[in-house]
Design an enzyme around this catalytic site. Structure first.
Site, PDB file in Angstrom:
ATOM      1  N   GLY A   1      30.721 -25.704 -17.997  1.00 45.30           N
ATOM      2  CA  GLY A   1      31.527 -24.579 -18.475  1.00 45.30           C
ATOM      3  C   GLY A   1      32.996 -24.970 -18.480  1.00 45.30           C
ATOM      4  N   GLY A   2      33.746 -24.410 -19.409  1.00 51.75           N
ATOM      5  CA  GLY A   2      35.195 -24.645 -19.441  1.00 51.75           C
ATOM      6  C   GLY A   2      35.513 -26.091 -19.715  1.00 51.75           C
ATOM      7  N   ASP A   3      36.349 -26.672 -18.862  1.00 53.29           N
ATOM      8  CA  ASP A   3      36.711 -28.081 -18.966  1.00 53.29           C
ATOM      9  C   ASP A   3      36.080 -28.827 -17.793  1.00 53.29           C
ATOM     10  OD1 ASP A   3      38.811 -30.165 -20.147  1.00 53.29           O
ATOM     11  OD2 ASP A   3      38.754 -30.354 -17.953  1.00 53.29           O
TER      12      ASP A   3
ATOM     13  N   PRO B   1       4.728  -9.469 -74.015  1.00 52.94           N
ATOM     14  CA  PRO B   1       4.456  -9.179 -75.420  1.00 52.94           C
ATOM     15  C   PRO B   1       5.234 -10.125 -76.349  1.00 52.94           C
ATOM     16  CG  PRO B   1       5.058  -7.179 -74.215  1.00 52.94           C
ATOM     17  CD  PRO B   1       5.317  -8.323 -73.306  1.00 52.94           C
TER      18      PRO B   1
ATOM     19  N   LYS C   1      24.436 -24.232 -10.322  1.00 57.09           N
ATOM     20  CA  LYS C   1      24.725 -23.922  -8.919  1.00 57.09           C
ATOM     21  C   LYS C   1      25.364 -22.555  -8.929  1.00 57.09           C
ATOM     22  CE  LYS C   1      27.276 -27.268  -8.427  1.00 57.09           C
ATOM     23  NZ  LYS C   1      28.244 -28.273  -8.219  1.00 57.09           N
TER      24      LYS C   1
ATOM     25  N   ALA D   1      38.545 -21.911 -18.443  1.00 52.96           N
ATOM     26  CA  ALA D   1      38.479 -20.451 -18.359  1.00 52.96           C
ATOM     27  C   ALA D   1      39.865 -19.816 -18.332  1.00 52.96           C
ATOM     28  CB  ALA D   1      37.671 -20.033 -17.129  1.00 52.96           C
TER      29      ALA D   1
ATOM     30  N   PRO E   1      34.674 -21.471 -22.393  1.00 63.42           N
ATOM     31  CA  PRO E   1      34.329 -20.339 -21.538  1.00 63.42           C
ATOM     32  C   PRO E   1      33.083 -19.565 -21.953  1.00 63.42           C
ATOM     33  CG  PRO E   1      36.194 -19.796 -22.945  1.00 63.42           C
ATOM     34  CD  PRO E   1      35.896 -21.250 -23.185  1.00 63.42           C
TER      35      PRO E   1
ATOM     36  N   GLY F   1      34.578 -13.822 -19.766  1.00 64.29           N
ATOM     37  CA  GLY F   1      35.527 -13.889 -20.871  1.00 64.29           C
ATOM     38  C   GLY F   1      34.993 -14.603 -22.097  1.00 64.29           C
TER      39      GLY F   1
ATOM     40  N   VAL G   1      15.802 -13.722 -67.942  1.00 58.57           N
ATOM     41  CA  VAL G   1      15.556 -13.882 -66.500  1.00 58.57           C
ATOM     42  C   VAL G   1      14.357 -14.799 -66.291  1.00 58.57           C
ATOM     43  CG1 VAL G   1      15.036 -12.663 -64.361  1.00 58.57           C
ATOM     44  CG2 VAL G   1      16.501 -11.592 -66.067  1.00 58.57           C
TER      45      VAL G   1
ATOM     46  N   ASP H   1      25.196 -26.724 -16.809  1.00 64.80           N
ATOM     47  CA  ASP H   1      25.481 -25.792 -15.727  1.00 64.80           C
ATOM     48  C   ASP H   1      24.936 -24.412 -16.077  1.00 64.80           C
ATOM     49  OD1 ASP H   1      26.799 -27.660 -14.337  1.00 64.80           O
ATOM     50  OD2 ASP H   1      28.808 -26.859 -14.679  1.00 64.80           O
TER      51      ASP H   1
ATOM     52  N   MET I   1      36.840 -18.571  -9.358  1.00 66.72           N
ATOM     53  CA  MET I   1      35.855 -18.321  -8.297  1.00 66.72           C
ATOM     54  C   MET I   1      36.423 -17.403  -7.228  1.00 66.72           C
ATOM     55  SD  MET I   1      34.273 -22.171  -8.053  1.00 66.72           S
ATOM     56  CE  MET I   1      35.721 -23.087  -8.525  1.00 66.72           C
TER      57      MET I   1
END
Ligand code: SAH
Length: 477
Positions: free
Chosen positions: A302-304, A43, A271, A333, A226, A413, A23, A249, A384
């Site tokens: 977010g999302g597309d 030793p 927003k 989403a 998402p 989600g 080792v 966002d 929404m």
């Protein structure tokens, strides 16, 4: 962070190794590569170590371990298979404030040695904080396969060219761009693969300096999906890594923002419906100004970006200002949340079409063709819509959708806060109110929504976040 990762220079420093067996031999091979000045306390020695001692490459103290052996040591390695010795070494090391690693003995180590991928001067060190060393080794194999064999050549060539680039390009940001272009060049890749020359790479760096004097701005309009970072595309990840500025966002999850390059500027232009902190016109103006000033900007949504994301308006603004842009789609989403809730959006037994609808926006609610939606046999997906569940239900039923039509609502989600509630259309607002469903949430109406109760599979596993609530209410349960 249980352990702080650190690369330390051992060249010429005194490192004491306790133990003289196999080792110890393995550790000593590595320590010698780093140029450490090694003393072995044991030793007796293995044949390999005895040879090294005979050559004067290491010092050998013929003794059992005593605290005094740590005098002047910078680092000590306990490489014995005797826990009592490790413990004594560790205690003495702590007292003398010397870093200590006991091989395969976490309890008696103040420092641990990572698995490494070595392309000197480039090193990748991997640690699981001792949790699963085999996992670290697996990861090392994967990374090893990923990094070209002569990557170190490229790094050394870059090191030699550093002062040249710094002298010619004063601005740090412009300099980074120069390096990015140069390292993306064919010459750089050839050098790393072992079949290019340093002279070719130097020419590529020079070309990059000449081209990069004034950096050209660029916008990536990117869909982040998402929430689950695993749902980012490779192109999105690349944009997050390349951008100087990320305009994101509010909906974009923290886990995704953690993938942004460390020194990039993060700007939230969130927003929230109800409190219009920043208008779309302001966002467009900010985006255009940043790109026009030469920044590489990732506009992260977010999302597309093109599904209820106002991506179109931002691209129009960039186009009008004659600025360069790329568009990177994301998982919207409707699709992402359906997958994570076990809702097949189409199903041969029930439905052949999907309609995505927003219940929000410039006088939109009353402009929706409710008659058409109610009559269409499509799966309806409302974005929404949480604030208007009663109105959605009333209009759909008034225009002829059955009161017993299944619905599902997916909140947050694909994230660790995901919740799914299902029921019959007529009970939708009450079910959502009882479960205190809040934004962001998406609403599915149609026969396929009922599948959430049987095909749902995703269970948030977060230890710290709120527990998942999976409520199935109403007659379709
Ligand atoms: N461009 C986005 C939509 C933006 S509109 C996309 O393609 O997904 C914002 C709405 O999207 C939210 O009100 C909600 O209805 C939905 N949404 C976005 N992310 C969501 C998530 N993780 N879970 C549930 N709904 C989500």
């Amino acid at each position: 962070m249980e352990y702080f990762p650190l690369f330390t220079r051992l060249n010429g420093r005194r490192v004491v190794v306790i133990g003289g067996g196999d080792v110890a031999s393995r550790k000593i091979r590595l320590l010698r590569q780093a140029g450490a000045s090694i003393t072995v306390v044991a030793p007796g020695l293995s044949a390999e170590l005895a040879d090294l001692a005979a050559d004067g490459a290491i010092d050998h103290v013929v003794a059992r371990f005593r605290a005094k052996h740590l005098r002047g040591a910078y680092f000590v390695v306990a490489a014995t298979d005797d826990p009592a010795v490790n413990s004594a070494v560790f205690t003495a090391a702590e007292k003398a404030t010397v870093l200590c690693n006991s091989v395969d003995d976490l309890a008696h180590s103040s420092a641990i040695v990572p698995a490494i991928v070595d392309r000197a001067p480039v090193q990748v060190a991997i640690s699981t904080s001792g949790a699963a060393p085999v996992l670290a080794r697996r990861l090392r194999e994967q990374i090893d396969a990923l990094i070209p064999a002569k990557f170190g050549h490229l790094a050394r060539a870059a090191r030699r060219l550093r002062s040249r680039v710094t002298a010619r390009v004063a601005d740090p940001e412009a300099r980074r761009t120069v390096w990015e272009h140069a390292l993306d060049s064919n010459a750089a890749q050839a050098l790393a693969a072992g079949d290019g020359t340093e002279a070719e790479f130097r020419s590529a760096v020079d070309r990059s300096i000449d081209a990069g004097q004034q950096t050209e701005g660029m916008a990536w309009i990117v869909g982040a999906g998402p929430g689950d970072p695993e749902l980012l595309t490779l192109a999105a990840l690349r944009a997050l890594q390349d951008a100087d500025v990320v305009l994101h966002d509010r909906l974009v999850s923290r886990e995704i923002l953690m993938r942004v390059r460390r020194d990039a500027t993060l700007i939230s232009v969130g927003k929230q419906s109800g409190c219009r902190s920043v208008t779309q016109a302001e966002i467009n103006a900010q985006l255009v100004a940043l790109v026009a000033s030469g920044k590489r900007v990732c506009r992260l949504k977010g999302g597309d970006p093109f599904v209820f994301g106002r991506g179109g308006e931002e691209v129009e603004a960039l186009r009008a200002a004659q600025l360069a842009y790329r568009i990177v789609p994301g998982i919207t989403a409707a699709i992402g949340c359906a997958a994570y809730a076990g809702i097949p959006l189409t199903h041969r037994d029930h439905v052949q079409a999907v309609q995505m609808v927003t219940a929000h926006g410039r006088g939109a609610f009353d402009n929706i063709d409710w008659q058409g939606l109610a009559e269409s046999r499509a799966t309806l997906v409302f974005y929404m819509g949480v604030g208007r569940l009663a109105a959605i239900r009333d209009r759909l039923i008034a225009h002829g959708r059955a009161a017993s039509t299944p619905f599902a609502i997916v909140e947050a989600g694909s994230t660790q806060q995901q919740r799914v509630v299902t029921g019959e259309l007529t009970t939708m607002p009450d079910v959502a109110a009882r479960q205190a469903i809040k934004s962001p949430a998406i609403v599915y109406v149609g026969a396929v929504a009922a599948y959430a109760a049987t095909l749902g599979w995703f269970e948030p596993t977060s230890e710290t976040d709120q527990a998942p609530v999976y409520a199935t209410l109403g007659a379709t349960a």
